[in-house]
Motif scaffolding. Structure first.
Motif, PDB file in Angstrom:
ATOM      1  N   ASP A  74      28.254  64.866  56.254  1.00  0.00           N
ATOM      2  CA  ASP A  74      27.178  65.689  55.570  1.00  0.00           C
ATOM      3  C   ASP A  74      27.908  66.667  54.713  1.00  0.00           C
ATOM      4  O   ASP A  74      28.926  67.253  55.072  1.00  0.00           O
ATOM      5  CB  ASP A  74      26.630  66.240  56.731  1.00  0.00           C
ATOM      6  N   PRO A  75      27.207  66.911  53.332  1.00  0.00           N
ATOM      7  CA  PRO A  75      27.991  67.976  52.525  1.00  0.00           C
ATOM      8  C   PRO A  75      27.935  69.330  53.196  1.00  0.00           C
ATOM      9  O   PRO A  75      28.732  70.077  52.864  1.00  0.00           O
ATOM     10  CB  PRO A  75      26.912  67.727  51.412  1.00  0.00           C
ATOM     11  N   MET A  76      26.747  69.657  53.900  1.00  0.00           N
ATOM     12  CA  MET A  76      27.056  71.034  54.592  1.00  0.00           C
ATOM     13  C   MET A  76      27.894  71.154  55.412  1.00  0.00           C
ATOM     14  O   MET A  76      28.754  72.218  55.615  1.00  0.00           O
ATOM     15  CB  MET A  76      25.742  71.341  55.126  1.00  0.00           C
ATOM     16  N   GLU A  77      28.376  70.104  56.269  1.00  0.00           N
ATOM     17  CA  GLU A  77      29.199  70.052  57.076  1.00  0.00           C
ATOM     18  C   GLU A  77      30.577  70.161  56.523  1.00  0.00           C
ATOM     19  O   GLU A  77      31.669  70.705  57.030  1.00  0.00           O
ATOM     20  CB  GLU A  77      29.277  68.797  58.160  1.00  0.00           C
ATOM     21  N   ALA A  78      31.051  69.653  55.216  1.00  0.00           N
ATOM     22  CA  ALA A  78      32.152  69.498  54.990  1.00  0.00           C
ATOM     23  C   ALA A  78      32.138  70.993  54.149  1.00  0.00           C
ATOM     24  O   ALA A  78      33.213  71.736  54.027  1.00  0.00           O
ATOM     25  CB  ALA A  78      31.900  68.507  53.626  1.00  0.00           C
ATOM     26  N   MET A  79      31.152  71.650  53.655  1.00  0.00           N
ATOM     27  CA  MET A  79      31.296  72.827  53.187  1.00  0.00           C
ATOM     28  C   MET A  79      31.661  73.899  54.147  1.00  0.00           C
ATOM     29  O   MET A  79      32.731  74.863  54.096  1.00  0.00           O
ATOM     30  CB  MET A  79      29.920  73.388  52.612  1.00  0.00           C
ATOM     31  N   ILE A  80      31.184  73.762  55.639  1.00  0.00           N
ATOM     32  CA  ILE A  80      31.286  74.669  56.647  1.00  0.00           C
ATOM     33  C   ILE A  80      32.927  74.431  56.960  1.00  0.00           C
ATOM     34  O   ILE A  80      33.628  75.325  57.375  1.00  0.00           O
ATOM     35  CB  ILE A  80      30.473  74.441  57.900  1.00  0.00           C
ATOM     36  N   SER A  81      33.283  73.082  57.160  1.00  0.00           N
ATOM     37  CA  SER A  81      34.781  72.933  57.429  1.00  0.00           C
ATOM     38  C   SER A  81      35.732  73.552  56.618  1.00  0.00           C
ATOM     39  O   SER A  81      36.490  73.965  56.622  1.00  0.00           O
ATOM     40  CB  SER A  81      34.965  71.461  57.368  1.00  0.00           C
ATOM     41  N   ARG A  82      35.332  73.613  55.405  1.00  0.00           N
ATOM     42  CA  ARG A  82      36.316  74.334  54.183  1.00  0.00           C
ATOM     43  C   ARG A  82      36.134  75.841  54.337  1.00  0.00           C
ATOM     44  O   ARG A  82      37.259  76.492  53.914  1.00  0.00           O
ATOM     45  CB  ARG A  82      35.549  73.963  52.771  1.00  0.00           C
ATOM     46  N   ALA A 133      34.400  76.433  61.133  1.00  0.00           N
ATOM     47  CA  ALA A 133      33.623  75.420  61.660  1.00  0.00           C
ATOM     48  C   ALA A 133      33.326  75.496  63.171  1.00  0.00           C
ATOM     49  O   ALA A 133      32.547  75.233  63.965  1.00  0.00           O
ATOM     50  CB  ALA A 133      34.500  74.133  61.335  1.00  0.00           C
ATOM     51  N   ALA A 134      34.711  75.982  63.878  1.00  0.00           N
ATOM     52  CA  ALA A 134      34.391  75.977  65.136  1.00  0.00           C
ATOM     53  C   ALA A 134      33.378  77.134  65.638  1.00  0.00           C
ATOM     54  O   ALA A 134      32.711  76.785  66.751  1.00  0.00           O
ATOM     55  CB  ALA A 134      35.664  76.662  66.027  1.00  0.00           C
ATOM     56  N   GLN A 135      33.345  78.245  65.057  1.00  0.00           N
ATOM     57  CA  GLN A 135      32.141  79.171  65.128  1.00  0.00           C
ATOM     58  C   GLN A 135      30.838  78.501  65.067  1.00  0.00           C
ATOM     59  O   GLN A 135      29.812  78.524  65.688  1.00  0.00           O
ATOM     60  CB  GLN A 135      32.182  80.453  64.326  1.00  0.00           C
ATOM     61  N   ALA A 178      29.749  86.032  66.081  1.00  0.00           N
ATOM     62  CA  ALA A 178      31.260  85.370  65.718  1.00  0.00           C
ATOM     63  C   ALA A 178      31.140  84.526  64.455  1.00  0.00           C
ATOM     64  O   ALA A 178      31.991  84.550  63.587  1.00  0.00           O
ATOM     65  CB  ALA A 178      31.589  84.502  66.921  1.00  0.00           C
ATOM     66  N   PHE A 179      30.020  83.629  63.910  1.00  0.00           N
ATOM     67  CA  PHE A 179      30.102  82.697  62.789  1.00  0.00           C
ATOM     68  C   PHE A 179      29.990  83.934  61.664  1.00  0.00           C
ATOM     69  O   PHE A 179      30.423  83.652  60.676  1.00  0.00           O
ATOM     70  CB  PHE A 179      28.853  81.994  63.075  1.00  0.00           C
ATOM     71  N   ARG A 180      28.926  84.795  61.710  1.00  0.00           N
ATOM     72  CA  ARG A 180      28.685  85.742  60.829  1.00  0.00           C
ATOM     73  C   ARG A 180      30.094  86.673  60.361  1.00  0.00           C
ATOM     74  O   ARG A 180      30.118  86.818  59.252  1.00  0.00           O
ATOM     75  CB  ARG A 180      27.656  86.697  61.151  1.00  0.00           C
ATOM     76  N   GLN A 181      30.541  87.118  61.201  1.00  0.00           N
ATOM     77  CA  GLN A 181      31.954  87.759  61.182  1.00  0.00           C
ATOM     78  C   GLN A 181      33.038  86.888  60.355  1.00  0.00           C
ATOM     79  O   GLN A 181      33.694  87.135  59.457  1.00  0.00           O
ATOM     80  CB  GLN A 181      32.607  88.167  62.307  1.00  0.00           C
TER      81      GLN A 181
END
Length: 72
Positions: free
Chosen positions: A22-30, A34-36, A59-62
């Motif tokens: 998924d493009p969104m998953e790819a963006m978050i991985s970059r 991603a773990a958060q 945690a994700f926000r930080q």
């Protein structure tokens, strides 16, 4: 309460799985967060209410804020 149709509440179809990431998953991985992101998604799937997932939200926000500060 989250609206129905969010990706975390909808299983992927066989066609979506074959298409690749998924493009969104790819963006978050970059971002390196991603773990958060996945911890937050898991909490949301279990709790069905973001208010019960505040540690994961923070945690994700930080992590994302730190990545934004590191960008040139």
């Amino acid at each position: 309460m989250a609206k129905p149709g969010h990706a975390w509440s909808r299983p992927k179809s066989e066609e979506e799985e074959e298409e690749g990431e998924d493009p969104m998953e790819a963006m978050i991985s970059r971002t390196g967060c991603a773990a958060q992101h996945w911890a937050l998604q898991e909490c949301m799937a279990e709790q069905r209410d973001w208010r019960h997932c505040q540690p994961q939200v923070q945690a994700f926000r930080q992590c994302m804020a730190q990545r934004q500060r590191q960008r040139p």
